[in-house]
Design a protein around this motif. Structure first.
Motif, short mmCIF file in Angstrom:
data_model
loop_
_atom_site.label_atom_id
_atom_site.label_comp_id
_atom_site.label_asym_id
_atom_site.label_seq_id
_atom_site.Cartn_x
_atom_site.Cartn_y
_atom_site.Cartn_z
N ALA A 1 -2.15 0.16 14.46
CA ALA A 1 -3.26 -0.65 14.67
C ALA A 1 -4.03 -0.22 13.26
CB ALA A 1 -3.84 -0.63 15.80
N LEU A 2 -4.31 1.00 13.27
CA LEU A 2 -5.42 1.57 12.17
C LEU A 2 -4.98 1.18 10.80
CD1 LEU A 2 -6.24 5.18 13.66
CD2 LEU A 2 -7.70 3.10 13.69
N ALA A 3 -3.68 1.20 10.66
CA ALA A 3 -3.05 0.97 9.11
C ALA A 3 -3.23 -0.61 9.12
CB ALA A 3 -1.62 1.27 9.19
N TYR A 4 -2.98 -1.31 10.15
CA TYR A 4 -3.09 -2.63 10.00
C TYR A 4 -4.53 -2.97 9.80
CZ TYR A 4 1.55 -4.45 11.08
OH TYR A 4 2.92 -4.84 10.78
N THR A 5 -5.53 -2.45 10.32
CA THR A 5 -6.88 -2.41 10.40
C THR A 5 -7.46 -2.37 9.04
OG1 THR A 5 -7.41 -1.98 12.49
CG2 THR A 5 -9.10 -1.97 11.10
N LEU A 6 -6.89 -1.43 8.15
CA LEU A 6 -7.10 -1.25 6.80
C LEU A 6 -6.54 -2.12 5.87
CD1 LEU A 6 -6.60 2.72 6.71
CD2 LEU A 6 -8.89 1.34 6.62
N LEU A 7 -5.29 -2.52 6.37
CA LEU A 7 -4.87 -3.76 5.34
C LEU A 7 -5.53 -5.02 5.43
CD1 LEU A 7 -0.87 -3.03 5.99
CD2 LEU A 7 -2.33 -2.67 4.11
N LEU A 8 -5.99 -5.25 6.74
CA LEU A 8 -6.89 -6.50 7.19
C LEU A 8 -8.09 -6.41 6.22
CD1 LEU A 8 -7.40 -9.17 8.50
CD2 LEU A 8 -8.32 -7.87 10.50
N LEU A 9 -8.79 -5.31 6.21
CA LEU A 9 -9.95 -5.29 5.32
C LEU A 9 -9.72 -5.50 4.00
CD1 LEU A 9 -11.52 -2.27 7.20
CD2 LEU A 9 -12.32 -4.63 7.30
N VAL A 10 -8.61 -5.10 3.33
CA VAL A 10 -8.22 -5.16 2.00
C VAL A 10 -7.96 -6.61 1.90
CG1 VAL A 10 -6.43 -4.73 0.37
CG2 VAL A 10 -7.43 -2.70 1.58
N ALA A 11 -7.28 -7.38 2.68
CA ALA A 11 -6.73 -8.59 2.47
C ALA A 11 -8.13 -9.51 2.45
CB ALA A 11 -6.01 -9.00 3.54
N VAL A 12 -9.15 -9.40 3.51
CA VAL A 12 -10.27 -10.21 3.80
C VAL A 12 -11.00 -9.91 2.39
CG1 VAL A 12 -12.36 -10.31 4.84
CG2 VAL A 12 -10.34 -10.16 6.16
N VAL A 13 -11.24 -8.51 1.77
CA VAL A 13 -11.90 -8.30 0.51
C VAL A 13 -11.60 -9.18 -0.67
CG1 VAL A 13 -12.85 -6.70 -0.94
CG2 VAL A 13 -13.08 -6.21 1.49
N ALA A 14 -10.23 -8.98 -0.63
CA ALA A 14 -9.40 -9.72 -1.93
C ALA A 14 -9.71 -11.26 -1.47
CB ALA A 14 -8.11 -9.38 -1.75
N ALA A 15 -9.52 -11.98 -0.32
CA ALA A 15 -9.89 -13.07 -0.16
C ALA A 15 -11.22 -13.67 -0.62
CB ALA A 15 -9.67 -13.58 1.11
N VAL A 16 -12.01 -12.74 -0.19
CA VAL A 16 -13.62 -13.16 -0.67
C VAL A 16 -13.70 -13.17 -2.02
CG1 VAL A 16 -15.85 -12.29 -0.38
CG2 VAL A 16 -14.62 -12.36 1.58
N LEU A 17 -13.42 -12.13 -2.66
CA LEU A 17 -13.45 -12.26 -4.12
C LEU A 17 -12.83 -13.11 -4.92
CD1 LEU A 17 -12.86 -8.09 -4.87
CD2 LEU A 17 -14.91 -9.38 -4.73
N VAL A 18 -11.72 -13.61 -4.40
CA VAL A 18 -10.68 -14.63 -5.10
C VAL A 18 -11.43 -15.99 -4.68
CG1 VAL A 18 -8.73 -16.15 -4.92
CG2 VAL A 18 -8.57 -13.62 -5.13
N GLY A 19 -12.16 -16.25 -3.55
CA GLY A 19 -12.63 -17.12 -3.20
C GLY A 19 -14.10 -17.58 -4.14
N GLY A 20 -14.69 -16.37 -4.14
CA GLY A 20 -16.06 -16.42 -4.78
C GLY A 20 -15.89 -16.72 -6.33
N THR A 21 -14.69 -16.23 -6.91
CA THR A 21 -14.47 -16.56 -8.18
C THR A 21 -14.08 -17.82 -8.63
OG1 THR A 21 -13.66 -14.24 -8.57
CG2 THR A 21 -13.05 -15.79 -10.11
#
Length: 299
Positions: A125-145
């Protein structure tokens, strides 16, 4: 070729709780103990007022990011208790459901316990939480660009909506592909972070369908049960809906006001609902994993 029935997977949790009343009673007792101990811990540590503030923030979140950050910082001691406790509780009940689905003849009567299996689920669950944070940050960066480029070209709103929908769909796709990780980790005795990706190849739609059916079914069950409880509470209180509301949202001023008889009854109802909810939401992944594994063994 049909690998598994989405309907059977979605309703497996209801079947388990109906056919295994003793197990449902054990799970309900587990959640009742949690519902009783957590407030006692918060009162004992003097965090009851912070807990009341947390509930107020959840009901009326501030649109101002600075205010929201300040509120979260002030409530850090409450989060420091609730989040680890929540992880342990979720791991224990998920393992209990997986155990029941994958090994229905288990002679232990499927107790809720804590051991190596549950510990591995917490690490995952902790590993998945970290992966989710990375995915959300990547999505925000891509969406913003993309939104910035579209705004420059004069097509900002339309492209922004399409981009948001595409990114959300992508996150859902990833979540579905990774959703068998907990049951694989439980069954195979190792922390399987990415194994679900290969196992779910070509099965995204039926898996997603099973999860959606499970969510709809448990939501309907919860709403009908809540209506029944409110109706009974109104009948007992002579139609005083305010007293029913106080049972559902008690004052955190003292243990006496919090643990009123009506509130304890609501805790019992909440424990039963939690037991059913987690059975319904955890069972589909276990059924899907079991059927995929059996199909692969046949070939």
């Amino acid at each position: 070729m049909t690998v598994f029935s989405a309907t059977d997977a979605a309703f497996e949790g209801f079947r388990l709780t109906w056919e295994k009343p003793k197990t449902l009673l054990i799970w309900t007792g587990f959640f009742l103990v949690v519902n009783l101990l957590m407030p006692l811990a918060l009162f004992g540590l003097g965090l009851n007022t912070q807990m009341a503030a947390l509930e107020e923030v959840s009901r009326n979140p501030s649109p101002d990011p600075d205010v929201a950050i300040e509120s979260m910082a002030a409530l850090a001691p409450v989060y420091a208790i609730l989040l680890p406790a929540g992880l342990v509780v979720l791991a224990m009940i998920a393992a209990a459901v997986f155990r029941l689905v994958l090994d229905p003849e288990d002679s232990r009567v499927h107790p809720v316990q804590f051991g190596a299996e549950e510990a591995r689920l917490i690490v995952l669950a902790l590993a998945y939480t970290l992966l989710l944070l990375v995915a959300v940050v990547a999505a925000v960066l891509v969406g913003g660009t993309i939104a910035g480029v579209a705004a420059t070209a004069g097509a900002g709103p339309f492209v922004g909506i399409l981009t948001s929908c595409a990114l959300m769909a992508g996150l859902v796709y990833i979540a579905v592909r990774m959703s068998l990780g907990p049951v694989i980790t439980f069954s195979e005795g190792r922390i399987a972070v990415f194994d679900s990706w290969a196992m779910t190849r070509g099965l995204v739609w039926p898996i997603l369908g099973a999860y959606i059916l499970a969510v709809i079914a448990v939501a309907v069950f919860y709403l009908l049960s809540l209506v029944l409880v409110v109706a009974l509470g109104a009948l007992v209180s002579g139609g005083d809906l305010q007293s029913v509301g106080r049972m559902m949202d008690p004052e955190m001023d003292s243990l006496e006001t919090f643990f009123s008889p009506g509130r304890v009854l609501m805790m019992l109802f909440g424990a039963l609902m939690s037991a059913v909810f987690h059975a319904v939401m955890s069972a589909p992944a276990a059924v899907i994993y079991r059927e995929i594994r059996q199909r692969r063994a046949e070939f």
